[in-house]
Design a protein around this motif. Structure first.
Motif, short mmCIF file in Angstrom:
data_model
loop_
_atom_site.label_atom_id
_atom_site.label_comp_id
_atom_site.label_asym_id
_atom_site.label_seq_id
_atom_site.Cartn_x
_atom_site.Cartn_y
_atom_site.Cartn_z
N VAL A 509 0.90 -1.17 -0.02
CA VAL A 509 0.02 0.20 -0.08
C VAL A 509 0.87 1.43 0.09
CG1 VAL A 509 -1.84 -1.10 1.11
CG2 VAL A 509 -0.02 0.05 2.52
N THR A 510 2.12 1.22 -0.44
CA THR A 510 3.00 2.14 0.07
C THR A 510 2.85 3.14 -0.98
OG1 THR A 510 4.87 0.95 -1.01
CG2 THR A 510 4.74 1.08 1.53
N ARG A 511 2.57 2.89 -2.32
CA ARG A 511 2.30 3.95 -3.59
C ARG A 511 1.79 5.21 -3.27
NH1 ARG A 511 3.87 3.87 -8.40
NH2 ARG A 511 4.04 1.57 -8.45
N ASP A 512 0.88 5.08 -2.39
CA ASP A 512 -0.05 6.32 -1.80
C ASP A 512 0.07 6.51 -0.42
OD1 ASP A 512 -0.48 7.33 -4.41
OD2 ASP A 512 -1.87 5.58 -4.76
N PHE A 513 1.08 6.08 0.28
CA PHE A 513 0.91 6.18 1.66
C PHE A 513 1.88 7.37 2.56
CE2 PHE A 513 1.70 4.77 6.17
CZ PHE A 513 0.51 4.12 6.32
N LYS A 514 0.99 8.23 2.87
CA LYS A 514 1.60 9.46 3.48
C LYS A 514 2.63 9.19 4.74
CE LYS A 514 -0.86 12.49 1.19
NZ LYS A 514 -0.27 13.10 0.05
N LEU A 515 3.87 9.86 4.59
CA LEU A 515 4.90 9.51 5.66
C LEU A 515 4.71 10.45 6.79
CD1 LEU A 515 8.15 9.22 3.38
CD2 LEU A 515 6.53 7.37 4.12
N ILE A 516 5.39 10.26 7.89
CA ILE A 516 5.39 11.13 9.12
C ILE A 516 5.57 12.60 8.77
CG2 ILE A 516 6.93 11.70 10.85
CD1 ILE A 516 6.45 9.09 12.13
#
Length: 669
Positions: A509-516
């Motif tokens: 799911v990391t393609r559109d996963f917001k970081l801290i």
């Protein structure tokens, strides 16, 4: 008759004036009625209404786990009564994780986040600090690679073209997932021959075309006068015009740290300053099923088992491969002096004052003397210039920029700048090792052909290598493609690990996963920080663009203690403050935030990789060391011997960043 004409002219003037007055009156009346009837469009919103339009400003967060709490997850330390290192196996482990990832650079941290979000229990181990190696020493560009596209076309290379398309897709992910750390940057290619304009323009349009819906902006041509107006430092002699294309610019080490912290937020155990000394083998199959790791700060060792182990150690990949190959999991001596998988290449960058480049547009030198391209980019209020590409015969422990390479960059820059380029203008310089790779199974056992005299012909694709005893190595690639590299290696790890077949794991799911820092970030944050807390433009810009929605936590510390507002370097130089003391917006409050929330363990962690001061101005960073050491000593209860040790280490590290003349790239502390 003349009097009549004068009267007529006067009457005509009065008549015209009256008409204009009447028209103005009607217009004003109509405007007033319009404003009255549509007053909700123009009235000022209340503070409450404005607040509802934007994400809230977060001034506090729960404390993250302490280092002691993280270490407790590893089980009890190894004691003297345990088996000798040659006889240790995974059966001796005191704790177990689903997956251990060795290497806390961009790919290792990205893989830890990906695996944790899928449902695996992940341990991430880094020998030094997160982003302490290549991942903090890039060109700071999220890009597809214009030069790779040119090679793909003229060499008919599908591998080069695949790399460009992959990177263009991943460029959009970086800009989307960390908008506070990344931005779109226009870059000018100066053109000195008329035939080059259509040539470069066609190439850049293809670059935009391959990006498809992910294209940032479309390329365009500037006239000579417009090019010189935008780049006032540019020498106009022989200039025809400029071609402008667009790429991404980002803060590499801060993004790396954000990846690790985001993984931790979702349950991963992340630890820096942990040196993997040995790979633990299964007693029967001799497969790699764990690690023996040493806490560099205390010397304590831990035995940890895992269903799978990934090496994301970049230039040091051969070291862990030699551990996997040996039956007892210990490394082959001097393997880094003759690496088989990694083809090391040194890339040097320098930082110059802001007048060397336009503030909002970069410059690309497409015709260097040795056929490479060179960038001159506005970054963090300074100008980043580079890079070189020099083959190395071995892996340096702490690579440094040599004087020869620094001068090569300055010579290339002088071709474009009309004022004198001076060595004393170099604010900082560093060297990163590119982990260009080849499949080690294809290298003859006698080692013939290991040395490579030039790296320009090597494709920068990544490689995933499944070693005979189970270690999975991910290496190569480039910063821009870290996320896809992480996804690829986690996919392959899941597919090749029998123990994972029974787990109900999620898809990537990391393609559109917001970081801290990005979760509640929006582009108005800088303005809202300045208004809410009465900050200067420079400070609000710095905090919002480096910490995103966590910036208010730093600012709130100013309220509790006004000393936290002081710039670093003032405490130990209180008798001789100068304008230079306030040139950088790095405060005591920012340091204390990083100590609490970002796993800073050494002064260089903060000065080089959290606030970036050592990369922006090494002499200014040198002047801040004493302040940083005093604050950290108070936090960690260091004695005088420890303070002296870290002070010396910090000064040695930063002095090699362009202050002293380095003769070779194999620097060491």
């Amino acid at each position: 008759m003349s009097r009549f004409r004068s009267t007529l002219n006067l009457s005509h003037k009065w008549s015209r004036s009256a008409t204009l007055l009447a028209t103005a009156t009607l217009t004003a009346t109509a405007s007033t009625l319009y404003l009255y009837n549509n007053q909700t469009t123009f009235k000022n919103d209340s503070d409450k209404q404005f607040a509802s339009k934007f994400p809230p400003l977060i001034e506090s967060l729960p404390s993250p786990p302490t280092r002691e709490e993280l270490l407790s997850k590893l089980g009890t330390p190894l004691s003297n009564s345990d088996n000798s290192e040659e006889n240790l196996t995974s059966k001796d482990a005191k704790s177990k994780f689903d997956l251990i990832i060795v290497g806390g650079g961009a790919v290792g941290s990205g893989a830890a986040l990906d695996a944790q979000l899928r449902g695996l229990n992940v341990l991430l181990l880094e020998k030094n600090d997160f982003a302490s190696g290549t991942s903090s020493k890039s060109t700071k560009m999220a890009h597809g690679g214009v030069r790779y596209l040119e090679k793909a076309i003229f060499q008919l290379s599908k591998a080069q073209l695949d790399l460009v398309i992959e990177a263009l897709n991943e460029r959009a992910s970086i800009l989307n997932n960390a908008p506070h750390l990344a931005q779109v940057l226009p870059i000018t290619i100066p053109v000195y021959k008329y035939w080059q304009l259509p040539y470069f323009y066609a190439g850049c349009l293809m670059y935009d075309l391959f990006a498809g819906s992910q294209a940032l902006r479309y390329s365009y041509i500037m006239t000579k006068s417009n090019t010189l107006d935008k780049h006032k430092q540019l020498d106009g002699e022989g200039l025809v015009g400029g071609l402008v294309y667009h790429d991404g610019l980002f803060n590499d080490s801060r993004m790396n740290v954000s990846l690790a912290l985001t993984a931790e937020k979702h349950g991963a155990t992340i630890l820096n300053y942990m040196d993997v000394k040995q790979l633990l083998k299964d007693e029967t199959s001799l497969k790699t099923k764990g690690v023996r790791v040493q806490d560099i700060e205390t010397g304590s060792e831990y035995l940890i088992a895992a269903d799978a182990v990934i090496s994301a150690t970049g230039p040091y990949s051969d070291l862990l491969l030699s551990m996997d190959k040996s039956s007892n999991g210990l490394p082959e001596p001097n393997i880094l002096n003759n690496p088989r998988m990694v083809v090391p290449s040194g890339g040097v960058h320098v930082v110059l004052p802001e007048w060397y480049c336009a503030k909002d547009m970069g410059l690309l030198d497409a015709n260097t003397s040795d056929g490479r391209v060179m960038f001159f980019l506005p970054w963090q209020g300074k100008v980043l210039a580079g890079t070189t590409d020099v083959p190395l015969s071995k892996i340096p422990e702490n690579p440094v920029a040599t004087e020869l390479e620094i001068n090569d960059i300055l010579k290339e820059l002088q071709h474009y700048v009309k004022f004198k380029v001076r060595r004393e203008d170099v604010l900082s310089a560093w060297c990163g090792v590119r982990p260009l790779v080849r499949d080690p199974s294809l290298i003859p056992q006698d080692g013939e052909g290991l040395h490579v005299s030039s790296t320009q012909g090597l494709v920068r694709n990544h490689l995933i290598y499944h070693a005979p005893n189970g270690l999975i190595t991910i290496s190569g690639g480039k910063w821009t493609t870290y996320r896809e590299m992480a996804e690829d290696v986690i996919n392959q790890t899941i597919n090749s690990t029998p123990e994972f077949k029974t787990k109900n794991l999620k898809n990537c799911v990391t393609r559109d996963f917001k970081l801290i820092g990005a979760e509640n970030f929006d582009q108005t944050l800088q303005a809202r920080l300045a208004q809410t807390y009465q900050l200067t433009d420079k400070l609000s810009s710095h905090l919002s663009s480096n910490y995103g929605d966590r910036a208010p936590i730093i600012i709130s510390s100013f309220k509790s203690n006004q000393d936290n507002m002081l710039p670093l370097g003032l405490l130990s130089n209180s008798n001789k403050p100068s304008y230079k003391s306030f040139d950088h917006q790095f405060t005591i409050g920012e340091l204390k935030y990083c100590l609490k929330y970002e796993h800073v363990r050494h002064p260089v962690d903060f000065l080089a990789r959290r606030c970036r001061l050592a990369f922006l101005d090494s002499k200014a960073a040198l002047n801040c060391i004493d302040d940083v050491v005093e604050i950290m000593a108070d936090e960690f209860k260091w004695d005088q011997a420890k303070k002296d040790k870290v002070t010396l280490e910090s000064k040695n590290f930063i002095q090699k960043m362009g202050i002293t003349e380095n003769l070779d790239p194999y620097g060491s502390l």
